[in-house]
Design an enzyme around this catalytic site. Sequence first.
Site, PDB file in Angstrom:
ATOM      1  N   LYS A 122       0.818  -1.215   0.000  1.00  0.00           N
ATOM      2  CA  LYS A 122       0.000   0.000   0.000  1.00  0.00           C
ATOM      3  C   LYS A 122       0.849   1.262   0.000  1.00  0.00           C
ATOM      4  O   LYS A 122       0.494   2.249  -0.651  1.00  0.00           O
ATOM      5  CB  LYS A 122      -0.953   0.017   1.200  1.00  0.00           C
ATOM      6  CG  LYS A 122      -0.299   0.233   2.553  1.00  0.00           C
ATOM      7  CD  LYS A 122      -1.331   0.323   3.642  1.00  0.00           C
ATOM      8  CE  LYS A 122      -0.701   0.517   5.003  1.00  0.00           C
ATOM      9  NZ  LYS A 122       0.028   1.785   5.131  1.00  0.00           N
ATOM     10  N   THR A 123       1.983   1.254   0.715  1.00  0.00           N
ATOM     11  CA  THR A 123       2.836   2.441   0.741  1.00  0.00           C
ATOM     12  C   THR A 123       3.402   2.720  -0.648  1.00  0.00           C
ATOM     13  O   THR A 123       3.482   3.869  -1.087  1.00  0.00           O
ATOM     14  CB  THR A 123       3.976   2.268   1.760  1.00  0.00           C
ATOM     15  OG1 THR A 123       3.424   1.955   3.037  1.00  0.00           O
ATOM     16  CG2 THR A 123       4.803   3.544   1.867  1.00  0.00           C
TER      17      THR A 123
ATOM     18  N   GLN B 146      -7.696  -4.812   9.432  1.00  0.00           N
ATOM     19  CA  GLN B 146      -6.660  -4.285  10.319  1.00  0.00           C
ATOM     20  C   GLN B 146      -7.164  -3.104  11.148  1.00  0.00           C
ATOM     21  O   GLN B 146      -6.371  -2.303  11.642  1.00  0.00           O
ATOM     22  CB  GLN B 146      -5.427  -3.881   9.514  1.00  0.00           C
ATOM     23  CG  GLN B 146      -4.756  -5.048   8.804  1.00  0.00           C
ATOM     24  CD  GLN B 146      -3.455  -4.658   8.135  1.00  0.00           C
ATOM     25  OE1 GLN B 146      -2.459  -4.371   8.795  1.00  0.00           O
ATOM     26  NE2 GLN B 146      -3.447  -4.645   6.809  1.00  0.00           N
TER      27      GLN B 146
ATOM     28  N   ARG C 229       2.555  -9.786  10.721  1.00  0.00           N
ATOM     29  CA  ARG C 229       3.828  -9.079  10.905  1.00  0.00           C
ATOM     30  C   ARG C 229       4.992 -10.000  10.522  1.00  0.00           C
ATOM     31  O   ARG C 229       6.111  -9.538  10.284  1.00  0.00           O
ATOM     32  CB  ARG C 229       4.023  -8.632  12.363  1.00  0.00           C
ATOM     33  CG  ARG C 229       3.018  -7.628  12.931  1.00  0.00           C
ATOM     34  CD  ARG C 229       2.744  -6.469  12.014  1.00  0.00           C
ATOM     35  NE  ARG C 229       1.593  -6.754  11.160  1.00  0.00           N
ATOM     36  CZ  ARG C 229       1.288  -6.054  10.085  1.00  0.00           C
ATOM     37  NH1 ARG C 229       2.046  -5.056   9.687  1.00  0.00           N
ATOM     38  NH2 ARG C 229       0.223  -6.364   9.349  1.00  0.00           N
TER      39      ARG C 229
ATOM     40  N   ASP D  54      -3.993   7.584   4.344  1.00  0.00           N
ATOM     41  CA  ASP D  54      -3.493   6.240   4.650  1.00  0.00           C
ATOM     42  C   ASP D  54      -4.200   5.692   5.883  1.00  0.00           C
ATOM     43  O   ASP D  54      -4.712   6.460   6.713  1.00  0.00           O
ATOM     44  CB  ASP D  54      -1.982   6.321   4.889  1.00  0.00           C
ATOM     45  CG  ASP D  54      -1.324   4.947   4.912  1.00  0.00           C
ATOM     46  OD1 ASP D  54      -1.976   3.966   4.521  1.00  0.00           O
ATOM     47  OD2 ASP D  54      -0.148   4.870   5.311  1.00  0.00           O
ATOM     48  N   GLU D  55      -4.239   4.366   6.036  1.00  0.00           N
ATOM     49  CA  GLU D  55      -4.816   3.690   7.208  1.00  0.00           C
ATOM     50  C   GLU D  55      -6.238   4.200   7.497  1.00  0.00           C
ATOM     51  O   GLU D  55      -6.599   4.504   8.635  1.00  0.00           O
ATOM     52  CB  GLU D  55      -3.922   3.906   8.444  1.00  0.00           C
ATOM     53  CG  GLU D  55      -2.490   3.454   8.279  1.00  0.00           C
ATOM     54  CD  GLU D  55      -2.317   1.938   8.233  1.00  0.00           C
ATOM     55  OE1 GLU D  55      -3.339   1.227   8.220  1.00  0.00           O
ATOM     56  OE2 GLU D  55      -1.174   1.474   8.213  1.00  0.00           O
TER      57      GLU D  55
END
Length: 765
Positions: free
Chosen positions: A33-34, A251, A601, A220-221
């Site tokens: 995504k980044t 998330q 993670r 973002d997020e």
Amino acid sequence: MSNLLENLNDKQQEAVEYMAGPLLILAGAGSGKTRVLTYKIAYLLEKEIVKPWQILAITFTNKAAKEMKERVEALVGQVSNDMWLGTFHSVCVRILKREIELLGYTRDFNIFDEIDKEKVIKEVMKKLNIDEKVYPVGLIKSEISKAKEAMKDEVAYQKDAMGDFRKEEIAKVYNMYQETLKKNNSIDFDDIIMLTVRLFLENPDRLLYYQNKFNYILVDEYQDTNRSQFLLISMLSSATGNICVVGDESQSIYGFRGADISNILNFEQEFPNAKIVKLEENYRSTKNILNAANEVIKNNKSKIDKQLWTQNEEGDKIEYKTLNNEYEEVEYVVDEIDDICRKEHESYSNFAVLFRTNAQARVLEEVFMKSGTPYKLIGGIKFYARKEIKDIISYLKLIQNINDNIALKRIINEPKRGIGNTALDKLDALSSESGMSIFEFIQDSNNLISFRSAGNIMEFRDMINDLIKEKDKIKVSELIKKTLKDSGYEDMLNSEGTKETEIRFDNLMEFIGVAIEFENENAENSLGDFLDSIALVSDVDNLDESTDAVTLMTMHSAKGLEFDNVFLVGMEEGLFPSKRSIEEDVQTEEERRLCYVAITRAKKHLFITNTKKRTLYGSTTYSTPSRFIDEIPENLLSETSIENKENKGIRNNQNTWLDSEYKRVETYLSNRNRVSENIERKVKPNIGVSVDSFLKNLAGNNQVKTNNVSKYKVGMEVKHKKFGIGIIENIEPEGDDFKLEIMFDGSGFKRLMANYTPLEIIKEE
């Protein structure tokens, strides 16, 4: 630019190139995504769709903002410096610095941190004669935060509270708290976004200005946004409809902080004609790890249909181990890490141990420390909450804003200047009557005639005035050095010459280093900008990834990070999922999303552990494996893990009621050194009666609360019978108790539970 797009997969390219209105990019864990966000910004600039200063890009952490800025700069060069890129709070502070006068503040306002906020609330409660035992400060602080996140100011909250006596009392505190902030020309962290939204609602012309300025908005997020954040971006994007949000409902793990998962679930309803692009290819984890995450999260009902997949190798199966207790659990983790590092030449920095609650950190630190395995704990004592750092920041806040009575009260007699509490209370009352701040009041020496400490007060005043004259002439780092010297703070530490003062002095030198780093990264490095920057910092922002050490952190703190090897410890019912979400409900779904985040993670190896019994919050209980382990198919577990799972049983395979009750009694007595040779005679005949009644009679209520915990404050000097004299450096709620983090002169740093630790108060903060 076409060459850059060739580095993206089909779905990523689709997301980057779409410009026809609202866009939701559903980005699963590890799906890049980044990369998509940064390429989209680069695409906007390369195609000259917008100018750099017309882009607003919002993230949730300073660390993420810095990473995004560096990536964009690598793609398009220095032109990226003209973008507005930062966290929700840093962007809003930037707006408020320009516009806050429209709300009745001045531009040199200060931002209160959590310690300042708590101090003001206590003062307000004292003035209102509201008992802290009936209304805990932490409860009121939390209630005010929730209200602000929901865009309820003190007036709206008071209206809603009518008829509810308890909330009516909180409303009184909220109202006077806001009055105090305004009087001090200060705002708190929760005000930042609420006031920005209020600014736009009350001043449509300013909203129109920023709507025209920000031609394209990226967030973002998005799954972590709350109501006030949603309102902010909705208002700013409503003119053009050019908004792109990136997120993953799987998330969404910050509901307890006010995050509203419905913002992402209902994106299409809130933004008509929105397009959704799903990024489902994972580049991070092995197939086994990713499949485990998919199997867990599919049990949630509130989700958007998607299925993560990867071209990565199948990888090792997940290791699952049950240990006898929390010490054996961490010893197992340490042994595994050391063994892998020795055999495979891995770096310690490639390992992370994730836990559900901060209370688990004590045993982790203890065992890691004894083993000699290098580690770094994220979220321990916060650097900016340390007494000496709070002191020097208060000096700087007063220099920046002379209306900040809270800052003045903290440092007017720090170091000691012979200005006692009686004089300070008198100054507070007289200045309030005159409609001035305390510092404004003491500017006129005639106001101090009746004070025995008048000379000392004037000496303090003159010193601050001299520093105010210097603040715009010298660098922030130089101002800090001069403040330490002129105030006598440096001499005070040097004169004491203890181990503790050496540590404090080192911390202040580190703080000067923070200022120098700020100066190097900011062309306009004013004192106000520096204070804003440290007010917005978070624990994860300070994560030093260059240190070769195992990272210990909560699962919440790990979001956005990745490690080759991950250990999930404490996977037990009542701990994870927490005891507050044992029934399948909204809270359990958030816990499951947290498990999904924790699992994803891991890149190469995943270890899951739990214990047969665990001592937590001063009480020992027999544990049952987490339901989330049940949700991982056995074909994803190693052979030894399957055997462990079958032998130990999962949730439903439990001991009989009689045995479990006996074990509860045995554990209770064992913890209090009451296990004796005749335990069989005393315990088993009584198993049929109420266990709680039996324990009360047998143990004689030998563990009783020893303290009124509300009397403890950060910075207070206390004495412990065993550890000696120390300073309280942090206080955190733990269940129905509070954890005190204390630096003792001779015994070093200790974590103690407030209710059951007898402490003698030597000196108030």
